[in-house]
Design a protein around this motif. Structure first.
Motif, short mmCIF file in Angstrom:
data_model
loop_
_atom_site.label_atom_id
_atom_site.label_comp_id
_atom_site.label_asym_id
_atom_site.label_seq_id
_atom_site.Cartn_x
_atom_site.Cartn_y
_atom_site.Cartn_z
N VAL A 33 11.41 36.63 43.13
CA VAL A 33 10.88 35.65 44.08
C VAL A 33 12.02 34.86 44.72
O VAL A 33 12.05 34.66 45.94
CB VAL A 33 9.87 34.70 43.37
CG1 VAL A 33 9.43 33.59 44.30
CG2 VAL A 33 8.68 35.49 42.86
N LEU A 34 12.97 34.44 43.90
CA LEU A 34 14.12 33.71 44.42
C LEU A 34 14.93 34.59 45.38
O LEU A 34 15.40 34.12 46.41
CB LEU A 34 15.00 33.25 43.25
CG LEU A 34 16.18 32.36 43.59
CD1 LEU A 34 15.72 31.08 44.26
CD2 LEU A 34 16.96 32.04 42.32
N ARG A 35 15.04 35.87 45.04
CA ARG A 35 15.76 36.79 45.92
C ARG A 35 15.07 36.91 47.27
O ARG A 35 15.72 36.94 48.31
CB ARG A 35 15.87 38.17 45.27
CG ARG A 35 16.60 39.16 46.14
CD ARG A 35 17.04 40.37 45.35
NE ARG A 35 17.53 41.43 46.19
CZ ARG A 35 18.71 41.46 46.79
NH1 ARG A 35 19.53 40.43 46.64
NH2 ARG A 35 19.07 42.47 47.53
N ARG A 36 13.73 36.96 47.28
CA ARG A 36 13.01 37.04 48.54
C ARG A 36 13.26 35.80 49.39
O ARG A 36 13.45 35.90 50.61
CB ARG A 36 11.51 37.21 48.27
CG ARG A 36 10.95 38.40 48.97
CD ARG A 36 9.51 38.64 48.64
NE ARG A 36 9.40 39.03 47.24
CZ ARG A 36 8.40 38.69 46.46
NH1 ARG A 36 7.41 38.00 46.93
NH2 ARG A 36 8.37 39.08 45.21
N TRP A 37 13.24 34.64 48.76
CA TRP A 37 13.50 33.40 49.51
C TRP A 37 14.93 33.38 50.05
O TRP A 37 15.18 32.94 51.17
CB TRP A 37 13.27 32.18 48.62
CG TRP A 37 11.83 31.79 48.55
CD1 TRP A 37 10.93 32.11 47.59
CD2 TRP A 37 11.12 31.00 49.51
NE1 TRP A 37 9.72 31.59 47.90
CE2 TRP A 37 9.80 30.89 49.07
CE3 TRP A 37 11.48 30.39 50.70
CZ2 TRP A 37 8.83 30.20 49.76
CZ3 TRP A 37 10.51 29.69 51.39
CH2 TRP A 37 9.21 29.60 50.93
N TYR A 38 15.86 33.84 49.24
CA TYR A 38 17.26 33.87 49.67
C TYR A 38 17.43 34.81 50.86
O TYR A 38 18.08 34.46 51.85
CB TYR A 38 18.15 34.31 48.50
CG TYR A 38 19.61 34.44 48.89
CD1 TYR A 38 20.41 33.31 49.06
CD2 TYR A 38 20.19 35.70 49.07
CE1 TYR A 38 21.73 33.43 49.41
CE2 TYR A 38 21.52 35.82 49.42
CZ TYR A 38 22.28 34.69 49.58
OH TYR A 38 23.60 34.81 49.94
N GLY A 40 15.20 35.65 52.98
CA GLY A 40 14.57 34.99 54.13
C GLY A 40 15.48 33.94 54.75
O GLY A 40 15.59 33.84 55.97
N ALA A 41 16.14 33.16 53.90
CA ALA A 41 17.05 32.13 54.40
C ALA A 41 18.24 32.77 55.13
O ALA A 41 18.67 32.28 56.18
CB ALA A 41 17.53 31.25 53.25
#
Length: 111
Positions: A33-38, A40-41
């Protein structure tokens, strides 16, 4: 060195910052999940930098350089951007080699 002695490749030393970045990337891989947000950023940042560069293209200044910088930001996370940046990197490497050759030739000329 003795004849016949084999040269072993010397491992590159990592700087402290590179080691910290590597550890950060490993933590990202462990948390999907954190990787997906990263990702995206990174995508938002890269697109914004590219758009800024496109706005600056008609103006005097480094418009295309900023567009390519945005592509480099995107290439840190996306394979398609890394493939698109490949020819640009090779072109820059050729220009650097030509510049160094010209500079060396100019330095070798008698004064």
């Amino acid at each position: 060195m003795e004849p016949g002695a084999e040269l072993l490749p010397v491992p590159k030393r990592r700087s402290r910052v590179r080691a910290m970045l590597h550890a950060f990337r490993e933590r990202l891989r462990a948390h999907p999940v954190l990787r997906r947000w990263y990702r995206g950023a990174v995508a938002v940042a890269g697109v914004l930098v590219m758009l800024l560069g496109l706005v600056l293209v008609p103006l005097p200044g480094p418009g295309w350089l900023i567009v390519f910088a945005g592509l480099a930001v995107l290439a840190t996370e996306f394979a398609w951007a890394a493939r698109a940046a490949g020819p640009i990197r090779r072109g820059v490497a050729r220009m650097q080699a030509a510049y160094r050759a010209r500079k060396a030739a100019r330095g070798a000329e008698p004064a």
